[in-house]
Design a protein around this motif. Structure first.
Motif, short mmCIF file in Angstrom:
data_model
loop_
_atom_site.label_atom_id
_atom_site.label_comp_id
_atom_site.label_asym_id
_atom_site.label_seq_id
_atom_site.Cartn_x
_atom_site.Cartn_y
_atom_site.Cartn_z
N ARG A 15 0.78 -1.15 -0.03
CA ARG A 15 -0.28 0.11 -0.03
C ARG A 15 1.04 1.26 0.00
NH1 ARG A 15 -4.47 0.17 -1.55
NH2 ARG A 15 -5.47 -1.38 -0.03
N GLY A 16 0.48 2.09 -0.90
CA GLY A 16 1.12 3.19 -1.01
C GLY A 16 0.76 4.03 0.22
N TYR A 17 1.64 5.07 0.76
CA TYR A 17 1.21 6.09 1.83
C TYR A 17 1.71 7.55 1.45
CZ TYR A 17 1.26 7.89 6.61
OH TYR A 17 1.13 8.65 7.71
N ILE A 18 1.04 8.55 1.48
CA ILE A 18 1.51 9.64 1.02
C ILE A 18 0.74 10.66 1.93
CG2 ILE A 18 1.80 9.29 -1.44
CD1 ILE A 18 -0.86 10.50 -2.00
N THR A 19 1.20 11.99 1.90
CA THR A 19 0.64 13.05 2.63
C THR A 19 0.35 14.18 2.14
OG1 THR A 19 1.21 13.97 4.86
CG2 THR A 19 3.10 13.92 3.30
N ALA A 20 -0.60 14.86 2.87
CA ALA A 20 -0.97 16.43 2.39
C ALA A 20 0.05 17.35 3.45
CB ALA A 20 -2.75 16.52 2.80
N ARG A 21 0.69 16.64 4.23
CA ARG A 21 1.43 17.90 5.08
C ARG A 21 2.99 18.23 4.41
NH1 ARG A 21 -0.43 14.76 9.91
NH2 ARG A 21 1.05 13.22 9.46
N PRO A 22 3.31 19.30 4.77
CA PRO A 22 4.67 19.57 4.28
C PRO A 22 5.71 18.50 4.72
CG PRO A 22 3.80 21.30 5.15
CD PRO A 22 3.05 20.36 5.48
N ILE A 23 6.76 18.01 4.09
CA ILE A 23 7.82 17.12 4.36
C ILE A 23 9.06 17.94 4.49
CG2 ILE A 23 8.84 15.05 3.75
CD1 ILE A 23 6.62 14.35 2.31
N LEU A 24 9.74 18.13 5.81
CA LEU A 24 10.90 18.77 5.81
C LEU A 24 10.50 20.16 5.49
CD1 LEU A 24 13.82 16.10 4.96
CD2 LEU A 24 12.86 17.02 7.11
N GLY A 25 9.67 21.03 5.54
CA GLY A 25 9.13 22.24 5.42
C GLY A 25 8.82 22.37 3.68
N ASN A 26 8.83 21.31 3.00
CA ASN A 26 8.44 21.49 1.50
C ASN A 26 7.05 20.89 1.35
OD1 ASN A 26 10.97 22.71 0.72
ND2 ASN A 26 11.94 20.94 1.24
N ARG A 27 6.11 21.44 0.26
CA ARG A 27 5.07 20.90 -0.21
C ARG A 27 5.41 19.78 -1.08
NH1 ARG A 27 0.85 21.68 2.72
NH2 ARG A 27 0.70 23.53 4.10
N VAL A 28 5.07 18.67 -1.11
CA VAL A 28 5.22 17.91 -2.40
C VAL A 28 3.77 17.59 -2.94
CG1 VAL A 28 6.03 15.95 -3.55
CG2 VAL A 28 7.25 17.01 -1.79
N PRO A 29 3.12 17.93 -4.07
CA PRO A 29 1.96 17.45 -4.66
C PRO A 29 1.54 16.21 -4.40
CG PRO A 29 2.89 19.24 -6.14
CD PRO A 29 4.12 18.72 -5.19
N GLN A 30 0.44 15.63 -4.14
CA GLN A 30 0.08 14.31 -3.93
C GLN A 30 0.31 13.53 -5.23
OE1 GLN A 30 -3.75 13.94 -2.08
NE2 GLN A 30 -3.27 15.36 -0.47
N HIS A 31 -0.04 14.24 -6.28
CA HIS A 31 0.13 13.17 -7.63
C HIS A 31 1.75 12.90 -7.72
CE1 HIS A 31 0.74 17.19 -9.43
NE2 HIS A 31 1.50 16.84 -10.40
#
Length: 157
Positions: A15-31
């Motif tokens: 199962r993939g696991y992604i987030t809507a939160r910033p990671i290390l201060g950077n936002r990465v679009p979910q797609h």
């Protein structure tokens, strides 16, 4: 996982696991997170199951908890990044323990890490400690922004 006759059912996919939160201060679009996970799975010959997306609220891991409940029927989890896991070492270690005790694996696509056994926990935590040291140091912002100065300049005219 067993069927009603008590016969163990095979585990299938990660199962993939992604987030809507910033990671290390950077936002990465979910797609983009999904593209990275899909590419990682393909390069490693893994069966990727659609991603579960963590809520944006800080310190919320309700979706991860749901994925852990699925673990008996899964080979494991492919997280976009190690740094989207709980920030407290005690909580991360409990997560590692649940995955390993449940017979699963944890892949972290960006870092190219795999948690398969006890020996891997130390490596995961060492990487967290290095990141925390960078964040606490005065060089933290410079190290995070190294890419701005790392690209070679264009041709000199």
């Amino acid at each position: 996982m067993s069927n009603p006759d008590g016969i163990p059912q095979p585990r299938h996919g990660l199962r993939g696991y992604i987030t809507a939160r910033p990671i290390l201060g950077n936002r990465v679009p979910q797609h983009v997170q999904n593209l990275v996970i899909r590419d990682y799975a393909q390069r490693h010959g893994l069966t990727f199951k659609l991603s579960a997306t963590e809520y944006a609220m800080p310190h919320c891991f309700m979706i991860l908890e749901g994925v852990l409940q699925e673990l008996p029927g899964l080979e494991g989890i492919i997280a976009y990044s190690l740094f989207m896991l709980p920030p407290r070492a005690r909580e991360r270690r409990a997560l590692y323990r649940r995955i390993l005790d449940g017979g699963g694996v944890l892949h972290c696509a960006v870092e190219g890490l795999v948690l398969r056994g006890e020996a891997d926990i130390g490596r995961f935590e060492d990487i967290w400690l290095v990141q925390q040291a960078i964040d606490r140091s005065s060089a933290g912002p410079a190290v995070r922004d190294w890419h701005r100065n790392a690209a070679p300049a264009g041709p000199q005219l």
